[in-house]
Design a protein around this motif. Structure first.
Motif, PDB file in Angstrom:
ATOM      1  N   ASN A  51      39.115  36.627  47.232  1.00 18.39           N
ATOM      2  CA  ASN A  51      37.916  36.812  48.034  1.00 18.39           C
ATOM      3  C   ASN A  51      37.202  38.074  47.551  1.00 18.39           C
ATOM      4  O   ASN A  51      37.561  39.183  47.945  1.00 18.39           O
ATOM      5  CB  ASN A  51      38.290  36.938  49.517  1.00 18.39           C
ATOM      6  CG  ASN A  51      37.103  37.239  50.383  1.00 18.39           C
ATOM      7  OD1 ASN A  51      35.952  37.129  49.964  1.00 18.39           O
ATOM      8  ND2 ASN A  51      37.372  37.638  51.615  1.00 18.39           N
ATOM      9  N   ASN A  53      34.390  38.947  48.388  1.00 21.35           N
ATOM     10  CA  ASN A  53      33.535  39.427  49.478  1.00 21.35           C
ATOM     11  C   ASN A  53      34.316  40.258  50.484  1.00 21.35           C
ATOM     12  O   ASN A  53      33.804  40.573  51.559  1.00 21.35           O
ATOM     13  CB  ASN A  53      32.861  38.253  50.181  1.00 21.35           C
ATOM     14  CG  ASN A  53      31.849  37.573  49.290  1.00 21.35           C
ATOM     15  OD1 ASN A  53      31.121  38.233  48.555  1.00 21.35           O
ATOM     16  ND2 ASN A  53      31.822  36.263  49.326  1.00 21.35           N
ATOM     17  N   ASN A  54      35.539  40.620  50.152  1.00 20.53           N
ATOM     18  CA  ASN A  54      36.378  41.459  50.984  1.00 20.53           C
ATOM     19  C   ASN A  54      35.653  42.791  51.238  1.00 20.53           C
ATOM     20  O   ASN A  54      35.196  43.445  50.296  1.00 20.53           O
ATOM     21  CB  ASN A  54      37.714  41.683  50.256  1.00 20.53           C
ATOM     22  CG  ASN A  54      38.633  42.626  50.967  1.00 20.53           C
ATOM     23  OD1 ASN A  54      38.362  43.820  51.053  1.00 20.53           O
ATOM     24  ND2 ASN A  54      39.744  42.107  51.435  1.00 20.53           N
ATOM     25  N   ASP A  55      35.535  43.186  52.514  1.00 23.89           N
ATOM     26  CA  ASP A  55      34.784  44.391  52.868  1.00 23.89           C
ATOM     27  C   ASP A  55      35.298  45.640  52.158  1.00 23.89           C
ATOM     28  O   ASP A  55      34.511  46.450  51.672  1.00 23.89           O
ATOM     29  CB  ASP A  55      34.818  44.623  54.381  1.00 23.89           C
ATOM     30  CG  ASP A  55      33.938  43.654  55.147  1.00 23.89           C
ATOM     31  OD1 ASP A  55      33.267  42.796  54.513  1.00 23.89           O
ATOM     32  OD2 ASP A  55      33.912  43.740  56.389  1.00 23.89           O
ATOM     33  N   LYS A  56      36.606  45.806  52.112  1.00 24.99           N
ATOM     34  CA  LYS A  56      37.170  47.002  51.480  1.00 24.99           C
ATOM     35  C   LYS A  56      36.892  46.995  49.967  1.00 24.99           C
ATOM     36  O   LYS A  56      36.588  48.027  49.385  1.00 24.99           O
ATOM     37  CB  LYS A  56      38.670  47.103  51.756  1.00 24.99           C
ATOM     38  CG  LYS A  56      39.240  48.421  51.339  1.00 24.99           C
ATOM     39  CD  LYS A  56      40.612  48.657  51.908  1.00 24.99           C
ATOM     40  CE  LYS A  56      41.052  50.049  51.489  1.00 24.99           C
ATOM     41  NZ  LYS A  56      42.218  50.503  52.155  1.00 24.99           N
ATOM     42  N   ILE A 106      42.893  41.134  47.842  1.00 30.30           N
ATOM     43  CA  ILE A 106      41.729  40.250  47.901  1.00 30.30           C
ATOM     44  C   ILE A 106      42.136  38.783  47.805  1.00 30.30           C
ATOM     45  O   ILE A 106      41.296  37.913  47.629  1.00 30.30           O
ATOM     46  CB  ILE A 106      40.685  40.606  46.813  1.00 30.30           C
ATOM     47  CG1 ILE A 106      41.302  40.568  45.420  1.00 30.30           C
ATOM     48  CG2 ILE A 106      40.034  41.932  47.112  1.00 30.30           C
ATOM     49  CD1 ILE A 106      40.311  40.780  44.297  1.00 30.30           C
ATOM     50  N   GLU A 109      43.628  34.104  52.137  1.00 27.89           N
ATOM     51  CA  GLU A 109      44.735  33.947  53.082  1.00 27.89           C
ATOM     52  C   GLU A 109      45.599  32.711  52.842  1.00 27.89           C
ATOM     53  O   GLU A 109      46.803  32.786  52.818  1.00 27.89           O
ATOM     54  CB  GLU A 109      44.206  33.902  54.520  1.00 27.89           C
ATOM     55  CG  GLU A 109      43.561  35.183  54.972  1.00 27.89           C
ATOM     56  CD  GLU A 109      44.513  36.351  55.096  1.00 27.89           C
ATOM     57  OE1 GLU A 109      45.690  36.149  55.449  1.00 27.89           O
ATOM     58  OE2 GLU A 109      44.083  37.479  54.834  1.00 27.89           O
TER      59      GLU A 109
END
Length: 132
Positions: A51, A53-56, A106, A109
């Motif tokens: 991902n 687009n993971n915020d962290k 990242i 899930e």
């Protein structure tokens, strides 16, 4: 110009810290990262299992981009002694973000059970590489 050459390196780092203290939203960071021309290239593994687009991940990549912009803007205006100090501080901050980037999970899930080894290269596309 002379004032800039004599500017204290600590003041410069302080001004960069203010940029980091006033981070925009993650959405705005994502837009800025696109303008920074970052590219993610898989070296080993399947990039579709992560991902990006993971915020962290976005926050850290944005901070690295801002660090690079800051270095490019300020480094060449410093005198030789200050360039050395500035470079050492820059390398220390850069390494911190590299470690942080490497620690971010990242992985999507649903694929945690089947995690595979993934190695990517993150780089900025230079303006000279643009195909017209």
């Amino acid at each position: 110009m002379k004032k800039k050459m004599n500017q204290d390196v600590i003041e410069l780092i302080g001004s960069f810290q203010k940029t980091l203290d006033n981070k925009p939203t993650v959405k705005k960071m994502y837009e800025e990262i696109q303008m920074m021309r970052f590219k993610v290239k898989p070296i080993k593994g399947d990039l579709s299992t992560v991902n990006l687009n993971n915020d962290k991940f976005i926050r850290t990549l944005w901070s690295l981009g801002k660090l690079d912009e800051f270095f490019q803007k300020e480094f060449y205006g410093l005198n030789r002694k200050n360039k050395e100090l500035f470079s050492r501080i820059f390398e220390s901050i850069y390494e911190k973000y590299q470690v942080e980037l490497n620690r971010i999970n990242i992985q999507i899930e649903k694929n945690i059970r089947n995690q595979r080894f993934l190695e990517v290269e993150i780089f900025k596309e230079s303006k000279n590489n643009k195909i017209n």
